[in-house]
Enzyme design. Structure first.
Site, PDB file in Angstrom:
ATOM      1  N   LYS A  21      19.335  61.350 -78.845  1.00 43.78           N
ATOM      2  CA  LYS A  21      20.181  60.907 -79.971  1.00 43.78           C
ATOM      3  C   LYS A  21      21.321  60.022 -79.477  1.00 43.78           C
ATOM      4  O   LYS A  21      21.580  58.960 -80.040  1.00 43.78           O
ATOM      5  CB  LYS A  21      20.760  62.141 -80.677  1.00 43.78           C
ATOM      6  N   ASN A  22      21.993  60.485 -78.397  1.00 43.33           N
ATOM      7  CA  ASN A  22      23.203  59.777 -77.972  1.00 43.33           C
ATOM      8  C   ASN A  22      22.907  58.533 -77.148  1.00 43.33           C
ATOM      9  O   ASN A  22      23.821  57.899 -76.629  1.00 43.33           O
ATOM     10  CB  ASN A  22      24.142  60.731 -77.234  1.00 43.33           C
ATOM     11  N   ASP A 115      31.110  65.303 -85.735  1.00 42.35           N
ATOM     12  CA  ASP A 115      31.432  66.725 -85.660  1.00 42.35           C
ATOM     13  C   ASP A 115      32.935  66.974 -85.615  1.00 42.35           C
ATOM     14  O   ASP A 115      33.669  66.235 -84.967  1.00 42.35           O
ATOM     15  CB  ASP A 115      30.798  67.316 -84.402  1.00 42.35           C
TER      16      ASP A 115
HETATM   17  N1  EPU Z   1      38.946  60.444 -76.470  1.00 42.39           N
HETATM   18  C1  EPU Z   1      40.205  59.973 -76.631  1.00 42.39           C
HETATM   19  N2  EPU Z   1      40.358  58.664 -77.013  1.00 42.39           N
HETATM   20  C2  EPU Z   1      39.295  57.837 -77.230  1.00 42.39           C
HETATM   21  C3  EPU Z   1      37.995  58.338 -77.045  1.00 42.39           C
HETATM   22  C4  EPU Z   1      37.843  59.669 -76.660  1.00 42.39           C
HETATM   23  O1  EPU Z   1      41.193  60.693 -76.464  1.00 42.39           O
HETATM   24  O2  EPU Z   1      39.501  56.662 -77.585  1.00 42.39           O
HETATM   25  C5  EPU Z   1      38.763  61.859 -76.106  1.00 42.39           C
HETATM   26  C6  EPU Z   1      38.052  62.642 -77.210  1.00 42.39           C
HETATM   27  O3  EPU Z   1      38.954  63.050 -78.213  1.00 42.39           O
HETATM   28  C7  EPU Z   1      37.441  63.790 -76.464  1.00 42.39           C
HETATM   29  C8  EPU Z   1      37.097  63.168 -75.107  1.00 42.39           C
HETATM   30  O4  EPU Z   1      37.871  61.970 -75.021  1.00 42.39           O
HETATM   31  O5  EPU Z   1      38.403  64.803 -76.287  1.00 42.39           O
HETATM   32  C9  EPU Z   1      35.643  62.854 -74.915  1.00 42.39           C
HETATM   33  O6  EPU Z   1      35.200  61.951 -75.896  1.00 42.39           O
HETATM   34  P1  EPU Z   1      34.069  60.864 -75.612  1.00 42.39           P
HETATM   35  O7  EPU Z   1      34.586  59.549 -76.086  1.00 42.39           O
HETATM   36  O8  EPU Z   1      33.613  60.998 -74.217  1.00 42.39           O
HETATM   37  O9  EPU Z   1      32.936  61.374 -76.557  1.00 42.39           O
HETATM   38  P2  EPU Z   1      32.192  60.581 -77.721  1.00 42.39           P
HETATM   39  O10 EPU Z   1      31.721  59.266 -77.232  1.00 42.39           O
HETATM   40  O11 EPU Z   1      32.982  60.635 -78.982  1.00 42.39           O
HETATM   41  C10 EPU Z   1      29.837  61.474 -77.045  1.00 42.39           C
HETATM   42  C11 EPU Z   1      28.744  62.206 -77.753  1.00 42.39           C
HETATM   43  C12 EPU Z   1      29.141  63.654 -77.934  1.00 42.39           C
HETATM   44  C13 EPU Z   1      29.393  64.269 -76.568  1.00 42.39           C
HETATM   45  C14 EPU Z   1      30.473  63.459 -75.839  1.00 42.39           C
HETATM   46  C15 EPU Z   1      30.715  63.956 -74.428  1.00 42.39           C
HETATM   47  C16 EPU Z   1      27.795  60.493 -79.137  1.00 42.39           C
HETATM   48  C17 EPU Z   1      27.575  59.944 -80.499  1.00 42.39           C
HETATM   49  N3  EPU Z   1      28.524  61.586 -79.053  1.00 42.39           N
HETATM   50  O12 EPU Z   1      30.947  61.542 -77.911  1.00 42.39           O
HETATM   51  O13 EPU Z   1      28.016  64.286 -78.511  1.00 42.39           O
HETATM   52  O14 EPU Z   1      29.823  65.593 -76.737  1.00 42.39           O
HETATM   53  O15 EPU Z   1      30.070  62.076 -75.769  1.00 42.39           O
HETATM   54  O16 EPU Z   1      29.571  63.839 -73.670  1.00 42.39           O
HETATM   55  O17 EPU Z   1      27.303  59.966 -78.144  1.00 42.39           O
HETATM   56  C18 EPU Z   1      26.832  65.759 -79.882  1.00 42.39           C
HETATM   57  O18 EPU Z   1      25.829  65.091 -79.602  1.00 42.39           O
HETATM   58  O19 EPU Z   1      26.806  66.864 -80.487  1.00 42.39           O
HETATM   59  C19 EPU Z   1      28.149  65.219 -79.502  1.00 42.39           C
HETATM   60  C20 EPU Z   1      29.306  65.649 -80.028  1.00 42.39           C
END
Ligand code: EPU
Length: 432
Positions: A21-22, A115
């Site tokens: 998915k990701n 989420d």
């Molecule tokens: N964060 C910031 N500022 C930003 C971006 C992120 O503070 O501009 C913080 C977030 O608040 C969080 C941390 O950094 O505390 C990690 O966030 P990250 O950006 O790494 O995650 P994401 O890209 O929003 C993706 C996956 C998540 C997965 C995380 C970590 C997707 C669509 N989502 O999220 O997947 O948990 O990476 O690996 O790719 C899931 O599939 O259930 C899911 C939540």
């Protein structure tokens, strides 16, 4: 929609992983960088994919339906740079900023959904694009971005190796003028897969040491055919399910290299696995032992594995600790496991050693699980995707009947989950 589950059966047989998915969702967005046709295969048939296809169509993509895991997509021209109607469905629209700015010099996208597992700010995404010359206004419900003269390469230092911000920077940089250096970048396997796809489209992206990525912008990218990598989050979920039910399941498509930390954790608690060329067999070997887990960026223990693993730990002998360092609010589901008979307490303290952004901030981001405790069936309401699959695993090991409401959230990330679990012998049915 709800699942009705009768627990207590050992799950046995073979299950094949869907595409990740990701990765698939980001790869669809990456196709917006070219006007040529692209083909993705091994694409999962899940809710998040449908939302992303809807986004691409709104922008002008011609997409053939996801049949047998194959999606053909072409965006000859961007017809629309405003996608605010998609408000709050998932977190993908912000990744379209780079392609839209590169091709059209402007973009308007809604505040994000996804989420509810923490505040999930996007400051790092916006900071990277601003460093590349974009002007961004944050309005009440949307982001309005402009780069009338296109984006230029920049030196981007991420405060935290965010997956999304790294992807956003890469997608913006591949068509920017000049060189971009991204420091403290995330390097999850899904990001490496995205980079491979972009490379095959004509991009120049180098992986340096110490979380550094170098990108030399090119004038245009061409079409590509790309196979989406298997979903390692599904792999971890099915592994926990196999071991928690005392079963034996071959997870076809599971890749050891993407699961090294998970396999170590599983071995430490006494779960069994055997790696084969085409997948990994997971099985129970006897009583489970408690463990200490800290979630981390790759190659650490993924935050998305934490919830299914916690269910497994409710069955382990002794006191287990989980320290969640990625999201500040990802333990809501422990309340549901408690209602099913688990002994879990959550703490605002860091119960671990990793540096953590949530220390002393009052967030319940550590948990202590005492086990083993038999679980009993319950009526549950899905909170988010991964805690939803934790509900399913808990219900499958519990005595009696569980009813899980709001399973559309699970459908966002797991394709046809009940049929696949039925094929392993699970007693699970879907009801409207
Ligand atoms: N964060 C910031 N500022 C930003 C971006 C992120 O503070 O501009 C913080 C977030 O608040 C969080 C941390 O950094 O505390 C990690 O966030 P990250 O950006 O790494 O995650 P994401 O890209 O929003 C993706 C996956 C998540 C997965 C995380 C970590 C997707 C669509 N989502 O999220 O997947 O948990 O990476 O690996 O790719 C899931 O599939 O259930 C899911 C939540």
């Amino acid at each position: 929609m709800r699942f009705i589950i009768h627990g207590g059966k050992k799950l046995e047989g073979e299950i094949t992983l869907s595409g990740a998915k990701n990765a698939a969702t980001k790869m669809l967005v990456a196709t917006l960088l070219t006007s040529e046709p692209c083909t993705l295969t091994n694409v999962p048939l899940i809710g998040d994919l449908a939302i992303t296809v809807e986004l691409c169509r709104l922008l002008g993509s011609v997409v053939t339906e996801n049949v047998n895991g194959k999606v053909e997509i072409q965006t000859p021209e961007i017809k629309n740079t405003h996608v605010t109607s998609l408000s709050r469905k998932n977190r993908i629209p912000i990744l379209a900023l780079g392609p839209l700015l590169a091709r059209m010099g402007e973009a308007e996208i809604p505040f994000l959904g996804g989420d509810k597992i923490g505040a999930r700010p996007v400051n790092l995404h916006l900071g990277a694009l601003v460093a590349m010359g974009a002007e961004i206004d944050v309005l009440n419900d949307r982001y309005v971005a402009r780069a009338p003269h296109g984006l230029r390469g920049a030196n981007i230092v991420l405060q935290f190796p965010s997956v999304g911000a790294t992807e956003n920077s890469i997608l913006a940089a591949v068509l920017a003028r000049g060189r971009t250096v991204i420091r403290n970048a995330a390097k999850e396997p899904e990001i490496i897969a995205l980079i491979k796809m972009l490379q095959n489209m004509g991009a120049i992206v180098e992986l340096g040491a110490n979380r550094t990525i170098y990108i030399d912008g090119v004038k245009s990218l061409h079409g590509v055919t790309h196979v989406v990598l298997p979903d390692r989050n599904e792999a971890a979920s099915f592994a926990c399910l196999a071991v928690a039910t005392g079963g034996n399941v071959f997870v076809s498509g599971a890749i050891q290299e993407h699961l090294i930390t998970f396999l170590n954790a599983l071995r430490r608690i006494g779960g069994g696995y055997e790696v084969a060329p085409d997948g990994i067999r997971f099985f129970a070997t006897g009583p489970l032992r408690a463990a200490e887990i800290e979630t981390d960026t790759h190659p650490g223990f993924m935050t998305d594995w934490q919830q299914p693993f916690a269910v497994l730990l409710t069955q382990a002998e002794g006191a287990s600790l989980i320290h969640e360092t990625i999201y500040e609010d990802r333990f809501g589901y422990t309340e549901d496991l408690r209602a099913m008979g688990a002994d879990i307490k959550v703490f605002t303290k860091c119960l671990g050693e990793l540096p953590c952004r949530f220390a002393e901030k009052g967030f319940n981001h550590s948990a202590v699980i005492n086990g083993p405790h038999a679980l009993h069936g319950k009526e549950l309401y899905v909170r988010d995707l991964r805690s939803g699959i934790a509900h399913v695993i808990a219900a499958l090991i519990a005595n009696g009947e569980s009813v899980i409401h709001g399973i559309e959230e699970i459908d966002r990330g797991y394709e046809n989950i009940e049929e696949r679990l039925q094929s392993l012998g699970a007693d699970i049915v879907r009801r409207a």
